[in-house]
Design an enzyme around this catalytic site. Structure first.
Site, PDB file in Angstrom:
ATOM      1  CG  ASN A  69      -1.556   1.338   1.480  1.00  0.00           C
ATOM      2  OD1 ASN A  69      -2.453   1.766   0.769  1.00  0.00           O
ATOM      3  ND2 ASN A  69      -1.067   2.025   2.513  1.00  0.00           N
ATOM      4  CE1 TYR A  95      -0.091   7.544  -6.407  1.00  0.00           C
ATOM      5  CE2 TYR A  95      -1.801   8.139  -7.983  1.00  0.00           C
ATOM      6  CZ  TYR A  95      -1.395   7.443  -6.859  1.00  0.00           C
ATOM      7  OH  TYR A  95      -2.292   6.637  -6.197  1.00  0.00           O
ATOM      8  CE  LYS A  98       0.346   3.841  -6.501  1.00  0.00           C
ATOM      9  NZ  LYS A  98       0.387   2.736  -5.520  1.00  0.00           N
ATOM     10  CB  THR A 115      -6.264   9.472   2.310  1.00  0.00           C
ATOM     11  OG1 THR A 115      -5.872   9.699   0.936  1.00  0.00           O
ATOM     12  CG2 THR A 115      -7.207   8.272   2.354  1.00  0.00           C
TER      13      THR A 115
END
Length: 242
Positions: free
Chosen positions: A88, A165, A169, A200
């Site tokens: 994660n 990012y 990913k 988050t």
């Protein structure tokens, strides 16, 4: 040695990682909550223990090879195996931007954590996962790594300008597929989970989904039966287009 199944979640001291740990604990797992800062991991574990779950903090900085080795050794000496690994831990680095503007150091930091760190952790723990029989590996991914969605000019995903990012990913998706192929004969299933845009630190407080909602797809993939999928990326609604 516990008779419960053992799960390690990296970056588990907050956000989606903590919710994945909570839901695995509710499913009967002994949960190891990996955290760069051991005190924060232990505090998060204490929160779950207060809910009646079996959880413990473990120091794990995915970009630090010694930390990764030490965590693997600790899990081996205490439990002797690992049933589930949830990769994660990830970052959107400060300064992440469009292709024409992003600095090389920003790209490096994204790949160091999101790809190289993930592979390092997975390599260190594969021997313990192999001992568990039908182990499960879940890598956290995103719709921002979907070529189909980012390539669609009508999609909101095409407007998100975070090359580090998104591309790191996308690399995680390839790691997922290649590792699934490599382990296909072993009973270890390897998949990636897109939690969606969750409220988050990474997603922002105004994101539409809760961390608990985002965690659910990763937990489902972590608890697949022997006939479950492998080498796929799933969101809440099902398989994600590449």
């Amino acid at each position: 040695m516990t008779t419960h199944k053992i799960a390690l979640v990296t970056g588990a001291n907050k956000g989606i990682g903590k919710e994945i740990a909570r839901q695995l604990g509710q499913a009967g797992f002994t949960v190891l909550m990996g955290s760069r800062d051991l005190a924060r991991g232990e505090a998060a574990a204490k929160e779950l223990v207060a809910e009646g779950l079996d959880a413990t903090g473990i120091q794990l900085e995915v970009t630090d090879e010694q930390s990764v080795r030490s965590a693997a050794e600790e899990i081996e000496s205490t439990y002797g195996r690992l049933d589930v690994l949830v990769n994660n831990a990830a970052i959107i680095p400060v300064g992440d931007d469009a292709v024409s503007r992003v600095e090389s150091g920003v790209l490096r930091s994204a790949f160091e954590t999101n790809v190289i760190g993930l592979v390092s952790v997975t390599q260190a723990l594969l021997p313990l996962l192999s001992r568990a029989g039908q182990a499960r590996i879940v890598n956290l991914s995103t719709s921002l790594a979907s070529f189909a969605q980012v390539g669609d000019p009508e999609s909101r995903m095409s407007t998100v300008l975070t090359l580090g990012y998104n591309s790191s990913k996308a690399a995680v998706n390839m790691v997922t597929v290649m590792l699934a192929n490599e382990l296909r004969a072993t009973g270890i299933l390897v998949n990636a989970a897109d939690p969606g845009n969750c409220a988050t630190d990474m997603g922002g407080s105004d994101a539409p989904r809760t961390p608990a909602e985002g965690a659910a797809v990763a937990v489902r993939l972590a608890t697949l039966g022997s006939d479950g999928a492998t080498g796929e990326v799933h969101a809440e609604a099902g398989r994600l287009p590449w």
